[in-house]
Design a protein around this motif. Structure first.
Motif, PDB file in Angstrom:
ATOM      1  N   VAL A  34       0.693  -1.300   0.104  1.00  0.00           N
ATOM      2  CA  VAL A  34       0.100   0.143  -0.016  1.00  0.00           C
ATOM      3  C   VAL A  34       0.851   1.112  -0.094  1.00  0.00           C
ATOM      4  O   VAL A  34       1.996   1.330   0.965  1.00  0.00           O
ATOM      5  CB  VAL A  34      -1.083   0.158   1.339  1.00  0.00           C
ATOM      6  N   GLN A  35       0.724   2.196  -1.131  1.00  0.00           N
ATOM      7  CA  GLN A  35       1.535   3.482  -1.263  1.00  0.00           C
ATOM      8  C   GLN A  35       0.732   4.520  -0.594  1.00  0.00           C
ATOM      9  O   GLN A  35       1.447   5.553  -0.094  1.00  0.00           O
ATOM     10  CB  GLN A  35       1.735   3.480  -2.694  1.00  0.00           C
ATOM     11  N   TYR A  36      -0.870   4.533  -0.580  1.00  0.00           N
ATOM     12  CA  TYR A  36      -1.398   5.512  -0.115  1.00  0.00           C
ATOM     13  C   TYR A  36      -2.655   5.185   0.482  1.00  0.00           C
ATOM     14  O   TYR A  36      -3.480   4.369  -0.351  1.00  0.00           O
ATOM     15  CB  TYR A  36      -1.598   6.626  -1.196  1.00  0.00           C
ATOM     16  N   ASN A  37      -3.147   4.895   1.668  1.00  0.00           N
ATOM     17  CA  ASN A  37      -4.232   4.300   2.167  1.00  0.00           C
ATOM     18  C   ASN A  37      -5.522   5.072   2.028  1.00  0.00           C
ATOM     19  O   ASN A  37      -6.014   5.409   3.105  1.00  0.00           O
ATOM     20  CB  ASN A  37      -3.954   3.904   3.687  1.00  0.00           C
ATOM     21  N   ASP A  38      -5.803   5.480   0.917  1.00  0.00           N
ATOM     22  CA  ASP A  38      -7.044   6.176   0.535  1.00  0.00           C
ATOM     23  C   ASP A  38      -7.312   5.985  -0.832  1.00  0.00           C
ATOM     24  O   ASP A  38      -6.440   5.469  -1.583  1.00  0.00           O
ATOM     25  CB  ASP A  38      -7.118   7.538   1.027  1.00  0.00           C
ATOM     26  N   LYS A  80      -4.888  14.339  -2.327  1.00  0.00           N
ATOM     27  CA  LYS A  80      -3.314  14.262  -1.658  1.00  0.00           C
ATOM     28  C   LYS A  80      -3.389  14.788  -0.333  1.00  0.00           C
ATOM     29  O   LYS A  80      -2.888  16.246  -0.267  1.00  0.00           O
ATOM     30  CB  LYS A  80      -2.512  15.100  -2.916  1.00  0.00           C
ATOM     31  N   HIS A  81      -3.739  14.129   0.623  1.00  0.00           N
ATOM     32  CA  HIS A  81      -3.753  14.452   2.009  1.00  0.00           C
ATOM     33  C   HIS A  81      -2.654  14.434   2.752  1.00  0.00           C
ATOM     34  O   HIS A  81      -1.902  13.371   2.609  1.00  0.00           O
ATOM     35  CB  HIS A  81      -4.944  13.744   2.669  1.00  0.00           C
ATOM     36  N   GLU A  82      -1.693  15.393   3.102  1.00  0.00           N
ATOM     37  CA  GLU A  82      -0.453  15.281   3.617  1.00  0.00           C
ATOM     38  C   GLU A  82      -0.491  14.638   4.900  1.00  0.00           C
ATOM     39  O   GLU A  82       0.377  13.935   5.185  1.00  0.00           O
ATOM     40  CB  GLU A  82      -0.055  16.847   3.886  1.00  0.00           C
ATOM     41  N   TYR A 133       3.970   7.439   4.566  1.00  0.00           N
ATOM     42  CA  TYR A 133       4.413   6.530   3.762  1.00  0.00           C
ATOM     43  C   TYR A 133       5.561   7.088   3.208  1.00  0.00           C
ATOM     44  O   TYR A 133       5.983   8.125   3.229  1.00  0.00           O
ATOM     45  CB  TYR A 133       3.223   6.489   2.559  1.00  0.00           C
ATOM     46  N   PRO A 134       6.695   6.023   2.974  1.00  0.00           N
ATOM     47  CA  PRO A 134       7.846   6.620   2.352  1.00  0.00           C
ATOM     48  C   PRO A 134       7.540   7.060   0.744  1.00  0.00           C
ATOM     49  O   PRO A 134       6.594   6.893   0.254  1.00  0.00           O
ATOM     50  CB  PRO A 134       8.612   4.965   2.190  1.00  0.00           C
ATOM     51  N   ASP A 135       8.749   8.097   0.615  1.00  0.00           N
ATOM     52  CA  ASP A 135       8.510   8.684  -0.857  1.00  0.00           C
ATOM     53  C   ASP A 135       9.941   8.191  -1.370  1.00  0.00           C
ATOM     54  O   ASP A 135      10.915   8.763  -1.414  1.00  0.00           O
ATOM     55  CB  ASP A 135       8.385  10.204  -0.663  1.00  0.00           C
TER      56      ASP A 135
END
Length: 264
Positions: free
Chosen positions: A49-53, A104-106, A112-114
């Motif tokens: 999972v890279q972004y949980n939304d 794109k919620h900060e 999460y890692p970038d």
């Protein structure tokens, strides 16, 4: 699962907005120019999972030379059959990125890692049984991905699809729908697995996914599903417990793609 159910309902209720797809030259060598959007219930890549939304990504697609050339938002590819309608070769250059687009919620992104953005060169063979036609039953694809920037590693992927049945879609005129059971299995070398999972000294099988793949034969090529529903997971203890994969190495995901062809 609540997000998954919501995504399915959204997809099914929006099918009547899909534009019809038919491969033919409408303007010299250009056979199609599409714009639209792709909905992801969760942002996931190779089991992680890279972004949980949810994510909503723009789709810009250009098809040329009887659809052999494809530009699809973040990739460029060329494909053609090399043996009747049974074996097709595809070569593609595609972008790799963790960065969410919309929303794109900060508060979510920051946990999460970038990773460093990169590019992959992909070469793939696609086998259709008995062929890419109305008698299609199944497909087996084998691809090799070579990273060109971030880590120079190798990723191999095996995809299998089996058609369950075919039915006439009543929401979109003349569109036939092929639900497929599908499974993907990935293999990465040490450089790839360190980049994706933060795994140390790990090579081998690294991710598995399986689910449903809905092909609409008048809307898209079999390589581009309109709807997918799947379960995904990371394979191997080193990969699962890597610093980039720990606690987010499995789940459920759904996608839905809407496009409109500007040349129609």
């Amino acid at each position: 699962m609540t997000k998954l159910i919501f995504a399915v309902l959204l997809m099914l209720s929006s099918l009547n907005a899909l534009a019809e797809y038919k491969a033919e030259n409408r303007w010299k060598s250009v056979s199609g120019v599409k714009v639209g959007a792709k909905f992801f219930s969760i942002w996931e890549s190779r089991g992680v999972v890279q972004y949980n939304d949810f994510q909503l990504l723009p789709v810009i697609a250009v098809f040329m030379f009887e659809d052999r050339f494809e530009f699809l938002t973040s990739s460029v590819s060329y494909r053609d059959f090399i043996y009747e309608d049974k074996v097709r070769f595809r070569t593609r250059l595609q972008a790799i990125s963790d960065n969410p687009i919309f929303p794109k919620h900060e508060s979510i992104k920051d946990i999460y890692p970038d990773r460093e953005d990169s590019w992959e060169w992909v070469n793939r063979l696609e086998f259709f049984v008995p062929g890419y036609n109305e008698d299609y039953i199944s497909e087996i694809d084998f691809g090799i991905h070579k990273d060109l920037k971030a880590h120079n590693g190798i990723y191999a992927e095996l995809i299998g699809k089996l058609k369950l049945f075919t039915f006439q879609n009543t929401l979109i005129k003349t569109s036939m729908v092929e639900p497929n059971l599908y499974v993907t299995l990935g293999y990465g070398d040490k450089h790839h697995n360190e980049y994706y999972y933060g795994a140390v000294d790990s090579d081998g099988l690294n991710n598995l996914s399986y689910g449903l793949w809905f092909h609409f034969n008048d809307l898209a090529d079999r390589n581009n599903p309109v709807i997918t529903l799947k379960h995904f997971e990371v394979l191997g203890d080193k990969n699962k417990n890597g610093v980039l994969a720990r606690d987010r190495n499995e789940g459920w995901a759904a996608t839905f793609t809407y496009t409109h062809d500007l040349l129609k």
